[in-house]
Design a protein around this motif. Structure first.
Motif, PDB file in Angstrom:
ATOM      1  N   LEU A 102      -1.089  -1.486  -2.250  1.00  0.00           N
ATOM      2  CA  LEU A 102      -2.190  -0.697  -1.684  1.00  0.00           C
ATOM      3  C   LEU A 102      -2.699  -1.298  -0.372  1.00  0.00           C
ATOM      4  CD1 LEU A 102      -4.058   1.724  -1.878  1.00  0.00           C
ATOM      5  CD2 LEU A 102      -5.649   0.321  -3.201  1.00  0.00           C
ATOM      6  N   ALA A 104      -1.160  -3.357   1.596  1.00  0.00           N
ATOM      7  CA  ALA A 104      -0.067  -3.246   2.582  1.00  0.00           C
ATOM      8  C   ALA A 104      -0.047  -1.856   3.201  1.00  0.00           C
ATOM      9  CB  ALA A 104       1.271  -3.553   1.912  1.00  0.00           C
ATOM     10  N   SER A 105      -0.257  -0.854   2.351  1.00  0.00           N
ATOM     11  CA  SER A 105      -0.238   0.522   2.834  1.00  0.00           C
ATOM     12  C   SER A 105      -1.389   0.785   3.808  1.00  0.00           C
ATOM     13  CB  SER A 105      -0.330   1.469   1.632  1.00  0.00           C
ATOM     14  OG  SER A 105      -0.355   2.796   2.049  1.00  0.00           O
ATOM     15  N   ASN A 107      -2.986  -1.401   5.461  1.00  0.00           N
ATOM     16  CA  ASN A 107      -2.732  -2.226   6.648  1.00  0.00           C
ATOM     17  C   ASN A 107      -1.756  -1.524   7.590  1.00  0.00           C
ATOM     18  OD1 ASN A 107      -3.445  -4.679   7.863  1.00  0.00           O
ATOM     19  ND2 ASN A 107      -1.472  -5.583   7.328  1.00  0.00           N
ATOM     20  N   ARG A 108      -0.738  -0.890   6.994  1.00  0.00           N
ATOM     21  CA  ARG A 108       0.206  -0.147   7.842  1.00  0.00           C
ATOM     22  C   ARG A 108      -0.511   1.004   8.543  1.00  0.00           C
ATOM     23  NH1 ARG A 108       5.638   3.256   6.361  1.00  0.00           N
ATOM     24  NH2 ARG A 108       4.245   4.444   5.028  1.00  0.00           N
ATOM     25  N   SER A 111      -2.549  -0.404  11.331  1.00  0.00           N
ATOM     26  CA  SER A 111      -1.687  -0.793  12.449  1.00  0.00           C
ATOM     27  C   SER A 111      -1.279   0.443  13.262  1.00  0.00           C
ATOM     28  CB  SER A 111      -0.470  -1.523  11.869  1.00  0.00           C
ATOM     29  OG  SER A 111       0.488  -1.747  12.844  1.00  0.00           O
ATOM     30  N   LYS A 258       6.221   3.192  13.210  1.00  0.00           N
ATOM     31  CA  LYS A 258       5.360   2.581  12.180  1.00  0.00           C
ATOM     32  C   LYS A 258       5.536   3.237  10.818  1.00  0.00           C
ATOM     33  CE  LYS A 258       2.631  -0.198  14.751  1.00  0.00           C
ATOM     34  NZ  LYS A 258       2.477  -1.636  14.526  1.00  0.00           N
ATOM     35  N   LYS A 260       8.160   5.378   9.949  1.00  0.00           N
ATOM     36  CA  LYS A 260       9.595   5.621   9.654  1.00  0.00           C
ATOM     37  C   LYS A 260       9.858   7.083   9.288  1.00  0.00           C
ATOM     38  CE  LYS A 260       9.673   0.948   9.453  1.00  0.00           C
ATOM     39  NZ  LYS A 260       8.293   0.586   9.435  1.00  0.00           N
ATOM     40  N   ALA A 288      -4.088  12.789  -1.172  1.00  0.00           N
ATOM     41  CA  ALA A 288      -3.145  11.997  -1.971  1.00  0.00           C
ATOM     42  C   ALA A 288      -3.846  10.912  -2.764  1.00  0.00           C
ATOM     43  CB  ALA A 288      -2.081  11.379  -1.062  1.00  0.00           C
ATOM     44  N   HIS A 289      -4.756  10.165  -2.119  1.00  0.00           N
ATOM     45  CA  HIS A 289      -5.362   9.044  -2.859  1.00  0.00           C
ATOM     46  C   HIS A 289      -6.620   8.487  -2.195  1.00  0.00           C
ATOM     47  CE1 HIS A 289      -3.139   5.406  -0.789  1.00  0.00           C
ATOM     48  NE2 HIS A 289      -3.242   6.417   0.041  1.00  0.00           N
ATOM     49  N   SER A 380      -0.639   6.370   5.517  1.00  0.00           N
ATOM     50  CA  SER A 380       0.503   5.535   5.138  1.00  0.00           C
ATOM     51  C   SER A 380       1.196   6.084   3.895  1.00  0.00           C
ATOM     52  CB  SER A 380       0.039   4.091   4.886  1.00  0.00           C
ATOM     53  OG  SER A 380       1.158   3.298   4.574  1.00  0.00           O
ATOM     54  N   LEU A 390       8.206   5.692  -1.408  1.00  0.00           N
ATOM     55  CA  LEU A 390       7.119   5.310  -2.324  1.00  0.00           C
ATOM     56  C   LEU A 390       7.612   4.409  -3.456  1.00  0.00           C
ATOM     57  CD1 LEU A 390       4.129   5.537  -3.159  1.00  0.00           C
ATOM     58  CD2 LEU A 390       4.785   7.466  -4.600  1.00  0.00           C
ATOM     59  N   ALA A 393       8.595   0.900  -2.309  1.00  0.00           N
ATOM     60  CA  ALA A 393       7.456   0.048  -1.942  1.00  0.00           C
ATOM     61  C   ALA A 393       6.819  -0.556  -3.181  1.00  0.00           C
ATOM     62  CB  ALA A 393       6.422   0.869  -1.168  1.00  0.00           C
TER      63      ALA A 393
HETATM   64  C1  LIG Z   1       4.539  -0.719   1.450  1.00  0.00           C
HETATM   65  C2  LIG Z   1       4.685  -0.086   2.821  1.00  0.00           C
HETATM   66  C3  LIG Z   1       3.415  -0.403   3.642  1.00  0.00           C
HETATM   67  C4  LIG Z   1       5.886  -0.698   3.520  1.00  0.00           C
HETATM   68  O1  LIG Z   1       6.071  -0.031   4.758  1.00  0.00           O
HETATM   69  P1  LIG Z   1       7.250  -0.325   5.753  1.00  0.00           P
HETATM   70  O2  LIG Z   1       7.039   0.587   6.906  1.00  0.00           O
HETATM   71  O3  LIG Z   1       8.550  -0.265   5.042  1.00  0.00           O
HETATM   72  O4  LIG Z   1       6.959  -1.846   6.099  1.00  0.00           O
HETATM   73  P2  LIG Z   1       7.211  -2.740   7.367  1.00  0.00           P
HETATM   74  O5  LIG Z   1       7.690  -4.058   6.847  1.00  0.00           O
HETATM   75  O6  LIG Z   1       8.039  -2.036   8.390  1.00  0.00           O
HETATM   76  O7  LIG Z   1       5.744  -2.917   7.987  1.00  0.00           O
HETATM   77  C5  LIG Z   1       5.000  -1.829   8.509  1.00  0.00           C
HETATM   78  C6  LIG Z   1       3.520  -2.153   8.443  1.00  0.00           C
HETATM   79  O8  LIG Z   1       3.090  -2.190   7.069  1.00  0.00           O
HETATM   80  C7  LIG Z   1       2.145  -3.267   6.881  1.00  0.00           C
HETATM   81  N1  LIG Z   1       2.689  -4.167   5.834  1.00  0.00           N
HETATM   82  C8  LIG Z   1       3.931  -4.133   5.312  1.00  0.00           C
HETATM   83  N2  LIG Z   1       4.061  -5.037   4.330  1.00  0.00           N
HETATM   84  C9  LIG Z   1       2.895  -5.663   4.233  1.00  0.00           C
HETATM   85  C10 LIG Z   1       2.400  -6.688   3.387  1.00  0.00           C
HETATM   86  N3  LIG Z   1       3.161  -7.270   2.427  1.00  0.00           N
HETATM   87  N4  LIG Z   1       1.132  -7.079   3.545  1.00  0.00           N
HETATM   88  C11 LIG Z   1       0.337  -6.516   4.485  1.00  0.00           C
HETATM   89  N5  LIG Z   1       0.750  -5.530   5.324  1.00  0.00           N
HETATM   90  C12 LIG Z   1       2.006  -5.108   5.181  1.00  0.00           C
HETATM   91  C13 LIG Z   1       1.942  -3.916   8.225  1.00  0.00           C
HETATM   92  O9  LIG Z   1       0.773  -3.349   8.829  1.00  0.00           O
HETATM   93  C14 LIG Z   1       3.180  -3.505   9.010  1.00  0.00           C
HETATM   94  O10 LIG Z   1       2.960  -3.269  10.383  1.00  0.00           O
HETATM   95  P3  LIG Z   1       2.595  -4.431  11.440  1.00  0.00           P
HETATM   96  O11 LIG Z   1       1.157  -4.766  11.200  1.00  0.00           O
HETATM   97  O12 LIG Z   1       3.517  -5.580  11.126  1.00  0.00           O
HETATM   98  O13 LIG Z   1       2.819  -3.762  12.755  1.00  0.00           O
HETATM   99  C15 LIG Z   1       4.893   1.454   2.758  1.00  0.00           C
HETATM  100  O14 LIG Z   1       6.087   1.761   2.078  1.00  0.00           O
HETATM  101  C16 LIG Z   1       3.754   2.202   2.091  1.00  0.00           C
HETATM  102  O15 LIG Z   1       2.659   2.307   2.627  1.00  0.00           O
HETATM  103  N6  LIG Z   1       4.022   2.811   0.933  1.00  0.00           N
HETATM  104  C17 LIG Z   1       3.002   3.600   0.241  1.00  0.00           C
HETATM  105  C18 LIG Z   1       2.327   2.773  -0.795  1.00  0.00           C
HETATM  106  C19 LIG Z   1       0.980   3.375  -1.143  1.00  0.00           C
HETATM  107  O16 LIG Z   1       0.280   3.985  -0.345  1.00  0.00           O
HETATM  108  N7  LIG Z   1       0.563   3.153  -2.376  1.00  0.00           N
HETATM  109  C20 LIG Z   1      -0.772   3.648  -2.757  1.00  0.00           C
HETATM  110  C21 LIG Z   1      -0.904   3.725  -4.149  1.00  0.00           C
HETATM  111  S1  LIG Z   1      -0.013   5.108  -4.808  1.00  0.00           S
HETATM  112  C22 LIG Z   1      -1.166   5.720  -5.951  1.00  0.00           C
HETATM  113  O17 LIG Z   1      -1.897   4.940  -6.534  1.00  0.00           O
HETATM  114  C23 LIG Z   1      -1.502   7.147  -5.970  1.00  0.00           C
HETATM  115  C24 LIG Z   1      -0.452   8.233  -6.211  1.00  0.00           C
HETATM  116  C25 LIG Z   1       0.815   7.961  -5.399  1.00  0.00           C
HETATM  117  O18 LIG Z   1      -0.116   8.368  -7.588  1.00  0.00           O
HETATM  118  C26 LIG Z   1      -1.222   9.472  -5.737  1.00  0.00           C
HETATM  119  C27 LIG Z   1      -0.365  10.707  -5.600  1.00  0.00           C
HETATM  120  O19 LIG Z   1      -0.161  11.420  -6.595  1.00  0.00           O
HETATM  121  O20 LIG Z   1       0.041  10.945  -4.449  1.00  0.00           O
END
Ligand SMILES: CC(C)(COP(=O)([O-])OP(=O)([O-])OC[C@H]1O[C@@H](n2cnc3c(N)ncnc32)[C@H](O)[C@@H]1OP(=O)([O-])[O-])[C@@H](O)C(=O)NCCC(=O)NCCSC(=O)C[C@@](C)(O)CC(=O)[O-]
Ligand SMILES: NC(=O)C1=CN([C@@H]2O[C@H](COP(=O)(O)OP(=O)(O)OC[C@H]3O[C@@H](n4cnc5c(N)ncnc54)[C@H](OP(=O)(O)O)[C@@H]3O)[C@@H](O)[C@H]2O)C=CC1
Length: 400
Positions: A102, A104-105, A107-108, A111, A258, A260, A288-289, A380, A390, A393
């Motif tokens: 969460l 990380a998301s 933060n992305r 960014s 950023k 993708k 979404a959330h 994000s 998703l 991640a």
């Molecule tokens: C996981 C990412 C961010 C990877 O995303 P990515 O683009 O593959 O990662 P990346 O390594 O290329 O990095 C991109 C940016 O992500 C950040 N970042 C990347 N990794 C980290 C880390 N470890 N710690 C801190 N920040 C991180 C960071 O800001 C970085 O940019 P920069 O600052 O370097 O220019 C992406 O795939 C993502 O956002 N996925 C979505 C995850 C999400 O939003 N989960 C929320 C919970 S889901 C839920 O609870 C509700 C749900 C889903 O059921 C609701 C519904 O029904 O829709």
């Protein structure tokens, strides 16, 4: 009485848990209750016992029967650039959560936003509501009570405002009638406090006047038209807490780099998921959330956690504008405070300090920060869904 004697009395039922405070300090009472629970539940609670929070202060206004504290990890997302009416700067946002991926998301999203020049944010309404339920003998009588509220508004405003130096009764609207029941929705401005204690105390005074002057009998100080801590269409339409809109135009190359993915794919996911999917499910949250970001900031800053239910309401829009992405979040119901409630608990105050919004004249700025953070996380996640990332991640960050 020493602590052993108190625990013996608790164990044999001669003393109630809340009576312990009469004999020892709040800190000692907390330890004794915890020891009692350890004995009765046959468990050990060394982590709940380990805290720096001032339990004397907390037990005076925030908690009853305390046995310790819980801990949650806090992460930060940022820098997040905000071009608001009140917040015009970059912030690092504290987020308390146990959901890997969460922060990380968010933060992305931060960014992406900051690279695009910042997110715009506007507080479009700022109110808190309380709506009692009043019983009359007929619909005709109910209409008379409604008229009484309309005719006496100025006097009722003075009565309500005599209980608070910050609260203002703005209007009584709507005044709903269902058969013999009347539901006047009292709408207040509550300054920098979230305001539920304030408006509850003020509204009770109005009901005292009602009892003196009419035959209406108030059944409950809250009649569920407020609507506090439940999802409700009236809150979506009329607003509650801060109603906030935040939006941004993200250049195509930043969407690609950023997130993708493309603006076209994000627009498609938003329509199919947040709009049509939500409608098909009968959801009240066309997003979404939002609840993820709202809950994580609320926990980190001492807001009333149950209000995450209200903060979950709102509609996300996304438009492909020749490859660039227009993205907005619309939050009609975000009850937030920078004074009062849980905001003076030590870690909560520190959370507000990170954002630079502790104390008076900061609540709207804080509201804009909440909305900007919601946009970051929403962007994000919708981007990850559009890119098909998703599950990956959460596999990587949520099961490490
Ligand atoms: C996981 C990412 C961010 C990877 O995303 P990515 O683009 O593959 O990662 P990346 O390594 O290329 O990095 C991109 C940016 O992500 C950040 N970042 C990347 N990794 C980290 C880390 N470890 N710690 C801190 N920040 C991180 C960071 O800001 C970085 O940019 P920069 O600052 O370097 O220019 C992406 O795939 C993502 O956002 N996925 C979505 C995850 C999400 O939003 N989960 C929320 C919970 S889901 C839920 O609870 C509700 C749900 C889903 O059921 C609701 C519904 O029904 O829709
Ligand atoms: N009672 C209820 O039905 C419910 C209560 N709650 C709980 O209510 C609490 C929040 O109530 P709330 O009334 O916000 O908080 P408090 O009861 O903590 O009261 C805050 C007080 O701070 C004073 N104040 C000082 N500076 C300011 C300022 N700049 N702006 C506004 N007020 C200021 C006001 O005093 P003054 O009024 O004298 O001006 C206000 O009444 C939370 O703990 C929440 O969990 C939640 C839901 C329902």
């Amino acid at each position: 009485m020493n602590s052993k004697e108190i625990i013996d009395k608790l164990l044999n039922g001669e003393m109630k848990l809340y009576q312990v405070d009469k004999y020892v300090s709040p800190k000692e009472a907390t330890d004794i209750r915890r020891e009692f629970i350890e004995k009765t539940a046959s468990c050990e609670l060394p982590h709940m016992a380990n805290y720096s929070l001032d339990m004397e202060k907390a037990s005076a206004r925030n908690i009853e029967n305390p046995i310790g504290t819980i801990q949650l990890p806090v992460g930060v997302a940022g820098p997040l650039k905000i071009n608001g009416d009140y917040c015009k700067r970059e912030v690092y946002v504290p987020l308390a959560t146990s959901e890997g991926a969460l922060v990380a998301s968010i933060n992305r999203g931060a960014s992406t936003i900051t690279a695009s020049g910042g997110v715009n944010a506007h507080v479009i309404s700022d109110i808190m509501t309380r709506a009692p339920v009043i019983k009359t003998s007929s619909a005709t009588d109910a209409l008379k009570i409604k008229q009484w509220f309309i005719d006496n508004f100025q006097e009722l405003k003075e009565i309500a405002e005599s209980t608070t130096s910050h609260g203002k009764l703005l209007k009584i609207d709507p005044i709903l009638i269902v058969g013999t029941y009347v539901y006047p929705r009292f709408v207040y401005f509550t300054g920098d406090s979230m305001g539920m204690n304030m408006v509850t105390i003020a509204s009770e005074k109005i009901l005292d006047k009602l009892a003196e002057e009419t035959t209406g009998r108030h059944i409950a100080l809250s009649g569920n038209v407020c609507v506090d801590k439940k999802p409700a269409a009236i809150n979506m339409i009329e607003g509650r807490g801060k109603s906030i809109v935040a939006d941004i135009l993200i250049p195509e190359e930043i969407v690609n780099k950023k997130l993708k993915t493309t603006a076209e794919a994000i627009e498609e996911v938003n329509v199919a998921k947040n709009l049509i999917g939500s409608a098909a499910a009968g959801s009240m949250a066309y997003n979404a959330h939002y609840a993820n970001m709202v809950a994580a900031i609320f926990l980190a800053t001492g807001q009333d956690a149950a209000h995450a239910v209200e903060g979950s309401l709102g509609i996300t829009t996304a438009e492909n504008r020749n490859g660039d992405l227009y993205f907005s979040v619309n939050l009609p119901d975000v009850p937030v405070a920078t004074v009062g409630g849980g905001t003076s608990l030590e870690t909560a105050h520190e959370g507000l300090d990170i954002l630079g919004v502790a104390g008076s004249n900061k609540a709207r700025e804080f509201g804009e920060i909440v909305a900007a953070t919601v946009l970051a996380g929403e962007l994000s996640l919708v981007g990850a869904l559009a890119a098909g990332h998703l599950a990956r991640a959460h596999q990587e960050l949520g099961r490490g």
